[in-house]
Design a protein around this motif. Structure first.
Motif, PDB file in Angstrom:
ATOM      1  N   MET A 209       0.899  -1.343   0.072  1.00 12.31           N
ATOM      2  CA  MET A 209      -0.121   0.079  -0.125  1.00 12.31           C
ATOM      3  C   MET A 209       0.885   1.088   0.004  1.00 12.31           C
ATOM      4  N   PRO A 210       0.796   2.078  -0.868  1.00 13.80           N
ATOM      5  CA  PRO A 210       1.702   3.080  -0.952  1.00 13.80           C
ATOM      6  C   PRO A 210       1.409   4.198   0.319  1.00 13.80           C
ATOM      7  N   GLY A 211       2.585   4.474   0.738  1.00 13.47           N
ATOM      8  CA  GLY A 211       2.628   5.402   2.000  1.00 13.47           C
ATOM      9  C   GLY A 211       2.698   4.656   3.258  1.00 13.47           C
ATOM     10  N   LEU A 212       2.635   3.324   3.264  1.00  8.35           N
ATOM     11  CA  LEU A 212       2.699   2.325   4.316  1.00  8.35           C
ATOM     12  C   LEU A 212       4.158   2.166   4.461  1.00  8.35           C
ATOM     13  N   ARG A 213       4.933   2.433   5.644  1.00  5.14           N
ATOM     14  CA  ARG A 213       6.316   2.187   5.817  1.00  5.14           C
ATOM     15  C   ARG A 213       6.540   1.096   6.820  1.00  5.14           C
ATOM     16  N   ALA A 214       7.268   0.186   6.958  1.00 10.13           N
ATOM     17  CA  ALA A 214       7.881  -0.661   8.093  1.00 10.13           C
ATOM     18  C   ALA A 214       9.209  -0.638   8.348  1.00 10.13           C
ATOM     19  N   ASP A 215       9.594  -0.110   9.489  1.00  7.34           N
ATOM     20  CA  ASP A 215      10.924  -0.298  10.062  1.00  7.34           C
ATOM     21  C   ASP A 215      11.133  -1.336  10.884  1.00  7.34           C
ATOM     22  N   PHE A 216      12.090  -2.364  10.718  1.00  7.76           N
ATOM     23  CA  PHE A 216      12.171  -3.400  11.688  1.00  7.76           C
ATOM     24  C   PHE A 216      13.808  -3.084  12.445  1.00  7.76           C
ATOM     25  N   TYR A 217      13.825  -3.402  13.530  1.00  7.73           N
ATOM     26  CA  TYR A 217      15.005  -3.434  14.543  1.00  7.73           C
ATOM     27  C   TYR A 217      15.246  -4.646  15.065  1.00  7.73           C
ATOM     28  N   ARG A 218      16.329  -5.088  15.260  1.00  8.63           N
ATOM     29  CA  ARG A 218      16.829  -6.686  15.808  1.00  8.63           C
ATOM     30  C   ARG A 218      18.000  -6.232  16.696  1.00  8.63           C
ATOM     31  N   ARG A 219      17.915  -7.227  17.617  1.00  7.07           N
ATOM     32  CA  ARG A 219      19.114  -7.209  18.661  1.00  7.07           C
ATOM     33  C   ARG A 219      18.981  -8.940  19.322  1.00  7.07           C
ATOM     34  N   THR A 220      20.390  -9.002  19.552  1.00  9.50           N
ATOM     35  CA  THR A 220      20.530 -10.525  20.142  1.00  9.50           C
ATOM     36  C   THR A 220      19.998 -10.214  21.710  1.00  9.50           C
TER      37      THR A 220
END
Length: 94
Positions: A1-12
């Protein structure tokens, strides 16, 4: 969907990898969901209410539904902990 953004962050985290996803629509916060990358579903999530800010953290994955105008997806809605469907739709001048 244009305009939808997902940022993913990871850590051990010990022998596992913790992950959080932050979802925005046209630059506005919509929801965050987190857990561990080896799990099939979200462990917890929080929904952002456009008028009241971040809602309480709840267990599991968020309820999300797409809004259609005929065959076109024109927005999405996320259910708040109180059961209210919160829209994340583009602003369209009238």
């Amino acid at each position: 969907m244009p305009g939808l953004r997902a940022d993913f962050y990871r850590r051990t985290d010990g022998d596992r990898i913790a992950s959080v996803g932050r979802y925005t629509y046209q630059g506005r916060d919509v929801l965050m969901a987190w857990g561990f990358v080896d799990e099939k579903h979200c462990r917890r999530h929080a929904v952002h209410h456009p008028d009241h800010g971040w809602q309480s953290v709840v267990d599991g994955c968020p309820d999300v539904r797409f809004v259609h105008d005929e065959d076109e997806v024109v927005g999405l809605e996320v259910r708040s902990p109180a059961g209210e469907w919160l829209p994340a739709r583009p602003h369209r001048p009238r």
